[in-house]
Design a protein around this motif. Structure first.
Motif, PDB file in Angstrom:
ATOM      1  N   ALA A  82       0.830  -1.208   0.000  1.00  0.00           N
ATOM      2  CA  ALA A  82       0.000   0.000   0.000  1.00  0.00           C
ATOM      3  C   ALA A  82       0.864   1.257   0.000  1.00  0.00           C
ATOM      4  O   ALA A  82       0.544   2.242  -0.667  1.00  0.00           O
ATOM      5  CB  ALA A  82      -0.919  -0.010   1.220  1.00  0.00           C
ATOM      6  N   ALA A  83       1.982   1.206   0.744  1.00  0.00           N
ATOM      7  CA  ALA A  83       2.848   2.378   0.834  1.00  0.00           C
ATOM      8  C   ALA A  83       3.553   2.681  -0.480  1.00  0.00           C
ATOM      9  O   ALA A  83       3.940   3.826  -0.727  1.00  0.00           O
ATOM     10  CB  ALA A  83       3.880   2.172   1.942  1.00  0.00           C
ATOM     11  N   LEU A  84       3.721   1.686  -1.324  1.00  0.00           N
ATOM     12  CA  LEU A  84       4.421   1.880  -2.595  1.00  0.00           C
ATOM     13  C   LEU A  84       3.605   2.632  -3.638  1.00  0.00           C
ATOM     14  O   LEU A  84       4.175   3.135  -4.608  1.00  0.00           O
ATOM     15  CB  LEU A  84       4.827   0.518  -3.181  1.00  0.00           C
ATOM     16  CG  LEU A  84       6.184  -0.050  -2.784  1.00  0.00           C
ATOM     17  CD1 LEU A  84       6.354  -1.441  -3.360  1.00  0.00           C
ATOM     18  CD2 LEU A  84       7.314   0.853  -3.252  1.00  0.00           C
ATOM     19  N   GLN A  85       2.303   2.705  -3.457  1.00  0.00           N
ATOM     20  CA  GLN A  85       1.449   3.331  -4.473  1.00  0.00           C
ATOM     21  C   GLN A  85       1.906   4.755  -4.761  1.00  0.00           C
ATOM     22  O   GLN A  85       2.092   5.573  -3.854  1.00  0.00           O
ATOM     23  CB  GLN A  85      -0.008   3.321  -4.025  1.00  0.00           C
ATOM     24  CG  GLN A  85      -0.960   3.798  -5.110  1.00  0.00           C
ATOM     25  CD  GLN A  85      -2.411   3.582  -4.713  1.00  0.00           C
ATOM     26  OE1 GLN A  85      -2.700   3.136  -3.616  1.00  0.00           O
ATOM     27  NE2 GLN A  85      -3.326   3.898  -5.613  1.00  0.00           N
ATOM     28  N   GLY A  86       2.126   5.060  -6.058  1.00  0.00           N
ATOM     29  CA  GLY A  86       2.533   6.387  -6.482  1.00  0.00           C
ATOM     30  C   GLY A  86       4.020   6.657  -6.379  1.00  0.00           C
ATOM     31  O   GLY A  86       4.488   7.719  -6.779  1.00  0.00           O
ATOM     32  N   LYS A  87       4.794   5.693  -5.832  1.00  0.00           N
ATOM     33  CA  LYS A  87       6.240   5.866  -5.692  1.00  0.00           C
ATOM     34  C   LYS A  87       6.954   5.203  -6.878  1.00  0.00           C
ATOM     35  O   LYS A  87       6.355   4.474  -7.664  1.00  0.00           O
ATOM     36  CB  LYS A  87       6.730   5.218  -4.379  1.00  0.00           C
ATOM     37  CG  LYS A  87       5.855   5.471  -3.170  1.00  0.00           C
ATOM     38  CD  LYS A  87       5.853   6.925  -2.764  1.00  0.00           C
ATOM     39  CE  LYS A  87       4.830   7.229  -1.675  1.00  0.00           C
ATOM     40  NZ  LYS A  87       5.054   6.512  -0.415  1.00  0.00           N
ATOM     41  N   VAL A  88       8.230   5.477  -7.002  1.00  0.00           N
ATOM     42  CA  VAL A  88       9.074   4.764  -7.961  1.00  0.00           C
ATOM     43  C   VAL A  88       9.961   3.807  -7.191  1.00  0.00           C
ATOM     44  O   VAL A  88      10.700   4.234  -6.289  1.00  0.00           O
ATOM     45  CB  VAL A  88       9.954   5.730  -8.785  1.00  0.00           C
ATOM     46  CG1 VAL A  88      10.908   4.937  -9.687  1.00  0.00           C
ATOM     47  CG2 VAL A  88       9.098   6.653  -9.629  1.00  0.00           C
ATOM     48  N   LEU A  89       9.877   2.539  -7.506  1.00  0.00           N
ATOM     49  CA  LEU A  89      10.751   1.532  -6.905  1.00  0.00           C
ATOM     50  C   LEU A  89      11.979   1.363  -7.794  1.00  0.00           C
ATOM     51  O   LEU A  89      11.867   0.919  -8.935  1.00  0.00           O
ATOM     52  CB  LEU A  89      10.016   0.199  -6.758  1.00  0.00           C
ATOM     53  CG  LEU A  89      10.859  -0.990  -6.265  1.00  0.00           C
ATOM     54  CD1 LEU A  89      11.479  -0.705  -4.906  1.00  0.00           C
ATOM     55  CD2 LEU A  89      10.006  -2.261  -6.214  1.00  0.00           C
ATOM     56  N   LEU A  90      13.131   1.748  -7.271  1.00  0.00           N
ATOM     57  CA  LEU A  90      14.396   1.577  -7.986  1.00  0.00           C
ATOM     58  C   LEU A  90      15.040   0.317  -7.447  1.00  0.00           C
ATOM     59  O   LEU A  90      15.617   0.304  -6.355  1.00  0.00           O
ATOM     60  CB  LEU A  90      15.294   2.801  -7.767  1.00  0.00           C
ATOM     61  CG  LEU A  90      16.729   2.731  -8.291  1.00  0.00           C
ATOM     62  CD1 LEU A  90      16.779   2.386  -9.765  1.00  0.00           C
ATOM     63  CD2 LEU A  90      17.455   4.051  -8.018  1.00  0.00           C
ATOM     64  N   GLN A  91      14.925  -0.759  -8.197  1.00  0.00           N
ATOM     65  CA  GLN A  91      15.392  -2.067  -7.746  1.00  0.00           C
ATOM     66  C   GLN A  91      16.845  -2.254  -8.158  1.00  0.00           C
ATOM     67  O   GLN A  91      17.158  -2.491  -9.318  1.00  0.00           O
ATOM     68  CB  GLN A  91      14.512  -3.177  -8.341  1.00  0.00           C
ATOM     69  CG  GLN A  91      14.846  -4.577  -7.886  1.00  0.00           C
ATOM     70  CD  GLN A  91      14.786  -4.735  -6.379  1.00  0.00           C
ATOM     71  OE1 GLN A  91      15.773  -4.493  -5.692  1.00  0.00           O
ATOM     72  NE2 GLN A  91      13.622  -5.118  -5.876  1.00  0.00           N
ATOM     73  N   ALA A 104       8.595  -5.854 -12.264  1.00  0.00           N
ATOM     74  CA  ALA A 104       8.020  -4.648 -12.862  1.00  0.00           C
ATOM     75  C   ALA A 104       6.506  -4.780 -12.975  1.00  0.00           C
ATOM     76  O   ALA A 104       5.754  -3.852 -12.644  1.00  0.00           O
ATOM     77  CB  ALA A 104       8.633  -4.395 -14.230  1.00  0.00           C
ATOM     78  N   GLY A 105       6.054  -5.943 -13.435  1.00  0.00           N
ATOM     79  CA  GLY A 105       4.614  -6.169 -13.554  1.00  0.00           C
ATOM     80  C   GLY A 105       3.909  -6.077 -12.213  1.00  0.00           C
ATOM     81  O   GLY A 105       2.816  -5.499 -12.097  1.00  0.00           O
ATOM     82  N   GLU A 106       4.546  -6.620 -11.179  1.00  0.00           N
ATOM     83  CA  GLU A 106       3.942  -6.592  -9.848  1.00  0.00           C
ATOM     84  C   GLU A 106       3.912  -5.170  -9.290  1.00  0.00           C
ATOM     85  O   GLU A 106       2.928  -4.759  -8.657  1.00  0.00           O
ATOM     86  CB  GLU A 106       4.711  -7.540  -8.930  1.00  0.00           C
ATOM     87  CG  GLU A 106       4.501  -9.005  -9.311  1.00  0.00           C
ATOM     88  CD  GLU A 106       5.570  -9.923  -8.742  1.00  0.00           C
ATOM     89  OE1 GLU A 106       6.394  -9.445  -7.933  1.00  0.00           O
ATOM     90  OE2 GLU A 106       5.575 -11.105  -9.112  1.00  0.00           O
ATOM     91  N   GLY A 111       0.389   0.065  -8.536  1.00  0.00           N
ATOM     92  CA  GLY A 111       0.314   1.493  -8.785  1.00  0.00           C
ATOM     93  C   GLY A 111       1.627   2.213  -8.567  1.00  0.00           C
ATOM     94  O   GLY A 111       1.655   3.428  -8.343  1.00  0.00           O
ATOM     95  N   ALA A 112       2.730   1.465  -8.644  1.00  0.00           N
ATOM     96  CA  ALA A 112       4.056   2.052  -8.447  1.00  0.00           C
ATOM     97  C   ALA A 112       4.846   2.004  -9.749  1.00  0.00           C
ATOM     98  O   ALA A 112       4.632   1.133 -10.601  1.00  0.00           O
ATOM     99  CB  ALA A 112       4.822   1.289  -7.361  1.00  0.00           C
ATOM    100  N   GLY A 113       5.755   2.957  -9.920  1.00  0.00           N
ATOM    101  CA  GLY A 113       6.694   2.890 -11.025  1.00  0.00           C
ATOM    102  C   GLY A 113       7.805   1.904 -10.694  1.00  0.00           C
ATOM    103  O   GLY A 113       7.978   1.513  -9.532  1.00  0.00           O
TER     104      GLY A 113
END
Length: 293
Positions: A82-91, A104-106, A111-113
Motif C-alpha cells: 500500500a505504501a508503494l502506491q505512487g512511488k518509484v521503486l528503484l530495484q 516490474a509487472g507486480e 500502482g508504483a513505477g
C-alpha cells in the motif's frame, strides 16, 4: 527536499544511503538487522522500524537486498504494498531478466513505477563521474529518479523501457569480465610455469587493455552491422593462436580445459566457413547460425 527510502543496508545499500545524505536528501532507511542503521542515523538518516514506514513518505524507494527472494519477502511485509502506491521503486538488487520483468509487472499492479538497475562497480567506487549503473524501465520513472541516480554515479546507462534490459546487459558485461579474468589467470599460470615475472605480465596486460577495449568496440560494430568483411583481424589467425595456447598449456602440464574450449570454438567457426571473415564472426557460432552454403 527529496525524500528517499533505502531498503537493505549491506555494504552497497549503506553506501547508497550515505551518497543520498551527501546530496542533501532526506533518507529513510530500513534493514532486517537494525544495528546496520546506527552509523547512518548518526549521519542524519531517519531509521524506520518497518519497511512500510520507510517507504511511506518517500518519493523514490531504493532497494538493494541479497536477491529476488529477499526483495519479494520485503514487499510482502505488512503495509509495504500500500505504501508503494505512487512511488518509484528503484530495484538495485541483482536479479535475472525474468525476475526483473516479473517485479516490474507486480510493481505496476500496485500502482508504483519501477526501474531495474545493475551496478557495475564495488561500493568504494560509487558516486564517481565514471561509476557505471545500467538502468531500464519506463522513461517517465527514469525522469522522476534522475537526481537519485545522479547521486550514485555519473555514468547511468539507460537501456530503454524493457525492465529486463539492465539485468541482461549485466549478464553480458559479466560474461566479458569472467571470460577476461579466467584468460588472465590462465596467462599468469603459463607465464609463472615458464619462470617469468607474473607482475611484469600484469603490467603488460594493464598497458594493452585500452587498445584491446577499442578493438572489442570495433568488433561490436561489425556484429551490430552484420558486416564481417575483414577489417582488423581475420578469424583464421585466431584459430592458429588458440591452438598454440592449448598446446602450450598441455606441454607445461597446466589445466587446459579453458584453452581447449576456446580453441574448439574457433575451430568450429573455421569449419563453418567463417575463417576468412572478421574475428567477430565467431558470434555466428555462438548464435548457432548455419554455415554458408
Amino acid at each position: 527536499m527529496k525524500q528517499v527510502a533505502v531498503i537493505g543496508l549491506g555494504q552497497m545499500g549503506s553506501t547508497l544511503a550515505r551518497l543520498l545524505l551527501q546530496a542533501d536528501m532526506q533518507v529513510h532507511v530500513w534493514n532486517r538487522s537494525p544495528g546496520r542503521s546506527t552509523p547512518l542515523a548518526a549521519a542524519g538518516a531517519v531509521v524506520a522500524p518497518t519497511p512500510a514506514q520507510a517507504v511511506r513518505d518517500a518519493q523514490v524507494v531504493v532497494m538493494c537486498v541479497h536477491d529476488d527472494a529477499a526483495a519479494r519477502s520485503v514487499l510482502a511485509m505488512d503495509g509495504v504494498a500500500a505504501a508503494l502506491q505512487g512511488k518509484v521503486l528503484l530495484q538495485l538488487t541483482t536479479v535475472s531478466p525474468q525476475e526483473a520483468r516479473a517485479a516490474a509487472g507486480e510493481a505496476h499492479a500496485l500502482g508504483a513505477g519501477f526501474l531495474a538497475g545493475a551496478i557495475q562497480v564495488a561500493p568504494e567506487q560509487m558516486g564517481k563521474p565514471d561509476t557505471t549503473i545500467l538502468l531500464s524501465g519506463a522513461a517517465a520513472d527514469h525522469d522522476r529518479a534522475r537526481d537519485v541516480l545522479a547521486a550514485f554515479g555519473g555514468n547511468v546507462v539507460y537501456l530503454g523501457e524493457n525492465p529486463g534490459a539492465a539485468a541482461t546487459m549485466d549478464l553480458a558485461t559479466l560474461s566479458y569480465v569472467y571470460g577476461a579474468a579466467a584468460g588472465f589467470f590462465q596467462g599468469a599460470a603459463l607465464a609463472g610455469r615458464e619462470g617469468l615475472d607474473v607482475r611484469a605480465y600484469g603490467d603488460i596486460v594493464h598497458a594493452m587493455s585500452p587498445s584491446f577495449g577499442a578493438f572489442l568496440r570495433h568488433e561490436a560494430g561489425s556484429i551490430a552491422a552484420e558486416d564481417y568483411a575483414v577489417s582488423q583481424s581475420p578469424l583464421s589467425i585466431s584459430v592458429d593462436a588458440t591452438r598454440r595456447i592449448e598446446e602450450a598449456m598441455r606441454e607445461r602440464r597446466l589445466h587446459a580445459g579453458l584453452p581447449a574450449l576456446i580453441a574448439q570454438l574457433l575451430r568450429d567457426a573455421d569449419r563453418a566457413g567463417f575463417g576468412g571473415e572478421e574475428f567477430a564472426a565467431v558470434v555466428k557460432v555462438l548464435r548457432a547460425e548455419p554455415a554458408p552454403s
